[in-house]
Scaffold this active site. Structure first.
Site, short mmCIF file in Angstrom:
data_model
loop_
_atom_site.label_atom_id
_atom_site.label_comp_id
_atom_site.label_asym_id
_atom_site.label_seq_id
_atom_site.Cartn_x
_atom_site.Cartn_y
_atom_site.Cartn_z
CD GLU A 118 -2.46 26.90 19.04
OE1 GLU A 118 -2.77 27.82 19.82
OE2 GLU A 118 -3.21 26.52 18.11
N GLY A 120 13.99 30.28 13.82
CA GLY A 120 12.61 30.35 13.36
C GLY A 120 12.45 29.78 11.96
CE1 TYR A 128 5.77 32.95 10.62
CE2 TYR A 128 4.17 34.49 11.49
CZ TYR A 128 5.02 33.43 11.67
OH TYR A 128 5.13 32.84 12.89
#
Length: 153
Positions: free
Chosen positions: A81, A95, A129
């Site tokens: 989420e 991260g 990402y």
């Protein structure tokens, strides 16, 4: 640097990070969640989410909040989420460590996917990402009914 499963006592700092994320995402007035609701939803009779925290000298500097969803085509999946790292600690590897914890959780639970969303203007996150090899899907459109719409239905 330490990554660990979140506990109820972490929730005040988690809520701070949620507010920090809302400011970053240009939506500071959109956060409606309260500490009490986080406690009930995460630590009540039927928890609906879990989270990992990143600590630096016992200060929580990041979170990865997730839950399980189900794909009729693939099976169980982890849905990430929110992945949030305080602005003052970005670029230091937190991260990556939080995402690693999510991927390990997916492996541990035999999940077939890890899914999440990223805002189309959040270039630093998109590059992060893409570097991991994640597929960014521009084909699907998100649909939402808000609380007022659900109530009025």
């Amino acid at each position: 640097m330490k990554i660990r499963k979140g506990v109820k006592a972490d929730l005040p700092q988690v809520l701070e990070l949620i507010h920090e994320l809302a400011v970053y995402e240009k939506a500071p007035d959109e956060v409606e969640i309260t500490l009490e609701q986080l406690e009930q939803d995460g630590f009540g009779d039927k928890p609906v989410y879990e989270f990992f925290v990143a600590e630096n000298d016992k200060e929580i500097v990041g979170i990865a909040l997730y839950y399980f969803r189900y794909s009729t085509w693939k099976g169980k999946a982890v849905y990430l989420e929110d992945l949030v790292v305080r602005a003052s600690h970005r670029g230091k590897g937190y991260g990556q460590l939080l995402l690693d914890a999510i991927i390990h959780e997916a492996k541990r639970t035999n999940s077939k996917q890890v899914r999440w969303q990223v805002l189309d203007w959040n270039e630093p996150a998109i590059k992060f990402y893409q570097k991991l090899g994640a597929e960014l899907d521009e084909e699907w459109v998100n649909c939402t009914l808000n609380a007022r719409q659900i109530e009025a239905y």
